[in-house]
Design a protein around this motif. Structure first.
Motif, PDB file in Angstrom:
ATOM      1  N   ILE A 233       1.283  -1.387   0.070  1.00  0.00           N
ATOM      2  CA  ILE A 233       0.354   0.179  -0.331  1.00  0.00           C
ATOM      3  C   ILE A 233       0.906   1.215   0.079  1.00  0.00           C
ATOM      4  CG2 ILE A 233      -0.160   0.172   1.965  1.00  0.00           C
ATOM      5  CD1 ILE A 233      -2.502   0.642  -0.158  1.00  0.00           C
ATOM      6  N   GLY A 234       2.176   1.064   0.768  1.00  0.00           N
ATOM      7  CA  GLY A 234       3.184   2.417   0.343  1.00  0.00           C
ATOM      8  C   GLY A 234       3.861   2.960  -0.766  1.00  0.00           C
ATOM      9  N   LEU A 235       3.663   1.632  -1.960  1.00  0.00           N
ATOM     10  CA  LEU A 235       3.575   2.094  -3.457  1.00  0.00           C
ATOM     11  C   LEU A 235       1.857   3.032  -3.583  1.00  0.00           C
ATOM     12  CD1 LEU A 235       3.631  -1.207  -4.972  1.00  0.00           C
ATOM     13  CD2 LEU A 235       5.862   0.717  -3.818  1.00  0.00           C
ATOM     14  N   CYS A 236       1.278   3.143  -3.229  1.00  0.00           N
ATOM     15  CA  CYS A 236       0.029   4.225  -3.334  1.00  0.00           C
ATOM     16  C   CYS A 236       0.165   5.994  -2.927  1.00  0.00           C
ATOM     17  CB  CYS A 236      -1.102   3.511  -3.136  1.00  0.00           C
ATOM     18  SG  CYS A 236      -1.008   1.625  -3.882  1.00  0.00           S
ATOM     19  N   ASP A 237       1.057   5.763  -2.805  1.00  0.00           N
ATOM     20  CA  ASP A 237       1.476   7.248  -2.241  1.00  0.00           C
ATOM     21  C   ASP A 237       1.508   8.314  -3.089  1.00  0.00           C
ATOM     22  OD1 ASP A 237       1.509   6.538   0.482  1.00  0.00           O
ATOM     23  OD2 ASP A 237       3.634   6.173   0.829  1.00  0.00           O
ATOM     24  N   ARG A 238       1.563   8.035  -4.910  1.00  0.00           N
ATOM     25  CA  ARG A 238       2.492   8.901  -5.409  1.00  0.00           C
ATOM     26  C   ARG A 238       1.072   8.893  -6.627  1.00  0.00           C
ATOM     27  NH1 ARG A 238       5.944   5.336  -9.123  1.00  0.00           N
ATOM     28  NH2 ARG A 238       7.071   5.539  -7.673  1.00  0.00           N
ATOM     29  N   TYR A 239      -0.208   8.072  -5.760  1.00  0.00           N
ATOM     30  CA  TYR A 239      -1.462   8.277  -7.002  1.00  0.00           C
ATOM     31  C   TYR A 239      -2.217   9.334  -5.676  1.00  0.00           C
ATOM     32  CZ  TYR A 239       1.034   5.087  -9.201  1.00  0.00           C
ATOM     33  OH  TYR A 239       1.969   3.800  -9.594  1.00  0.00           O
ATOM     34  N   GLY A 240      -1.896  10.098  -4.468  1.00  0.00           N
ATOM     35  CA  GLY A 240      -2.766  10.945  -3.671  1.00  0.00           C
ATOM     36  C   GLY A 240      -3.174   9.895  -2.661  1.00  0.00           C
ATOM     37  N   HIS A 241      -3.004   8.358  -2.618  1.00  0.00           N
ATOM     38  CA  HIS A 241      -4.120   7.804  -1.357  1.00  0.00           C
ATOM     39  C   HIS A 241      -2.607   7.565  -0.548  1.00  0.00           C
ATOM     40  CE1 HIS A 241      -6.534   6.329  -4.893  1.00  0.00           C
ATOM     41  NE2 HIS A 241      -5.335   6.146  -5.633  1.00  0.00           N
ATOM     42  N   ILE A 242      -3.809   7.937   0.584  1.00  0.00           N
ATOM     43  CA  ILE A 242      -3.279   7.708   2.337  1.00  0.00           C
ATOM     44  C   ILE A 242      -3.933   6.491   3.562  1.00  0.00           C
ATOM     45  CG2 ILE A 242      -2.812   8.860   4.190  1.00  0.00           C
ATOM     46  CD1 ILE A 242      -3.442  11.106   2.684  1.00  0.00           C
ATOM     47  N   PRO A 243      -2.891   5.013   3.971  1.00  0.00           N
ATOM     48  CA  PRO A 243      -3.848   4.340   4.351  1.00  0.00           C
ATOM     49  C   PRO A 243      -4.699   4.606   5.513  1.00  0.00           C
ATOM     50  CG  PRO A 243      -1.115   4.067   4.129  1.00  0.00           C
ATOM     51  CD  PRO A 243      -2.125   5.375   3.247  1.00  0.00           C
TER      52      PRO A 243
END
Length: 489
Positions: free
Chosen positions: A368-378
């Motif tokens: 899920i850390g891969l998704c930071d660049r797409y504006g998604h926050i855990p």
């Protein structure tokens, strides 16, 4: 090790399980049946899904194929539940509830309604499922008024003004109510507003209509506010508005129509270089989603009073719109994955277990850390714990030999098992793509700034044209900037 590693999937008897099923290590020379996981739903976290799927694909030895069809939250829910499915592909075919699963998992930025949950839970046979909140993100409004920047000095809008714009009560950018909170706005007289909106069931429509009603509800004292019956993922829009369905088409509507306004998930809009509007939040402060940042988006989910205690509960009242806080973003939404508790509709037991492993990866920082660049926050800890417990409710009806194990630390021999997901196994193409993405981002920002400068100069041209005044130096500067943009691309 992170939570939900080898211990969480295979249990504490991991070594015993692998020893009892030696085929997981000795299949190296045999042919494999390809395994697949297929999902559909919201476009918002689609890049997040695709990236995680690509990462899992490179880490699994046996042939696998992960796919995600970005079709919107409404369609994702329909395909997950088997709801309103046409009896044929004919345009005039009737729709019916089949209660069948058309995807291995669904995804949406809206919870499944209480009515649908009750209907499917009480069906014969019953369809029980879990809803797994996994990321937070921001939805916002963008505009294409030439010369007006994002951030400081940008366009301010309240929910009440937006309600009037989308209901066509305000139709020009120089309307006195808009100018009142934007005294520096410099537009030609009667500059028309091109209003773009979604068509099919959309989580972004759901989000912005809930925000409009939360901050500016229609009442006897405020008849121009947003009505309660227009809080939905699909509504009847004013006929003067324009259909811009899907994130890509909304971007095109804004790019191709000066003076346009529309709404989209913030990450997609920023990636496309769109100009964001400064919205009024619950504390009355104007800010963009970038101003709010990760803390502001997370702050919206600080109160979890309406969250059920279990992932198979009713999430229909969970919403984070117009929440208090000086830097709180007013349109924060939760993305969910929907999974049936009974996966027996998937014939291959290893594939059933792979669905569960994919869900587990959504709560592992390595993925899920891969998704930071797409504006998604855990999601916050409480939501994460509910989701992890929900994954335990999913029954793959498979013996231990089909369980998937995440190799976090090197496990000689066992790491070569067929059902091992190993972070030590990589693919050069994905590695290089990640590296290039990091290198390209600064260039994207530079080009975006150049586009804003060009838009500002175009605005000055329009204003000068209206006044029949053109400065030679200004025209030379415009030509130089256009040349710079061409070279940048």
């Amino acid at each position: 090790m992170n939570l939900r590693t080898a211990t969480s999937i295979a249990g504490t008897a991991l070594v015993g399980v692998l020893a009892a099923t030696k085929t997981t290590v000795t299949h190296a020379q045999e042919d494999y049946e390809p395994l697949g996981v297929d999902g559909s739903g919201t476009t918002n976290p689609s890049k997040c899904f695709w990236h995680i799927m690509a990462k899992l694909h490179e880490q699994i030895k046996v042939p696998t194929r992960f796919s995600y069809r970005a079709v919107g939250s409404g369609t994702g829910i329909k395909e997950f539940l088997g709801k309103d499915i046409k009896t044929s592909m004919a345009a005039d075919a009737t729709e019916e509830d089949t209660f069948l699963a058309y995807n291995d998992f669904g995804a949406g930025d809206i919870p499944i309604s209480a009515e649908d949950k009750a209907k499917w839970n009480s069906a014969d046979p019953a369809v029980d499922f879990v809803q797994l909140p996994f990321v937070l993100s921001a939805v916002t409004f963008f505009h294409s008024i030439p010369g007006v920047p994002t951030g400081d000095g940008g366009l301010n809008m309240t929910a009440c003004l937006l309600a009037k714009v989308f209901n066509a009560d305000i139709t020009t950018w120089d309307d006195p109510e808009i100018m009142d909170i934007n005294p520096g706005l410099n537009v030609v007289k009667d500059y028309p507003i091109y209003v773009g909106r979604r068509v099919l069931g959309s989580s972004s429509t759901y989000s912005i209509t809930h925000y409009l009603h939360a901050q500016c509800p229609q009442t006897d004292e405020n008849p121009d506010g947003w009505p309660l019956d227009k809080k939905s993922k699909k509504i009847e829009w004013h006929p003067s508005t324009h259909e811009c369905d899907g994130s890509s088409l909304m971007t095109a509507c804004l790019d191709n129509n000066p003076g346009a306004i529309g709404y989209i998930d913030a990450a997609h809009g920023h990636e496309s270089g769109l100009t964001e509007i400064r919205l009024k939040n619950g504390d009355g402060r104007f800010l963009t989603s970038k101003d709010a940042g990760i803390p502001g988006i997370q702050a919206a989910a600080a109160s979890l009073d309406d969250v059920p205690d279990s992932a198979d509960g009713d999430f229909s009242n969970v919403q984070f719109y117009n929440m208090p806080g000086p830097s709180t973003w007013p349109i924060s939404l939760v993305s969910y994955v929907y999974i049936r508790k009974d996966l027996s509709f998937i014939k291959n037991p290893a594939r059933r277990s792979l669905v569960k492993a994919f869900a587990t990866a959504l709560f592992d920082d390595d993925y899920i850390g891969l998704c930071d660049r797409y504006g998604h926050i855990p999601v916050p800890t409480k939501l994460r714990e509910i989701s992890l417990a929900g994954i335990d409710m999913v029954d793959p009806d498979a013996d231990a030999s089909n369980a998937w194990v995440f190799e976090k630390d090197t496990m000689p021999g066992w790491g070569q098992g067929d059902n091992m997901i190993s972070k030590r196994r990589k693919n050069f193409g994905l590695y290089e793509a990640d590296r290039l993405a990091d290198d390209v981002q600064p260039l994207v920002e530079d080009i975006r700034e150049l586009k804003l400068e060009l838009a500002s100069m175009k605005s000055q041209v329009s204003l000068s044209s209206a006044a029949n005044v053109f400065e030679p130096g200004f025209m030379l500067g415009l030509g130089a900037l256009v040349g710079t943009l061409v070279l940048s691309f």
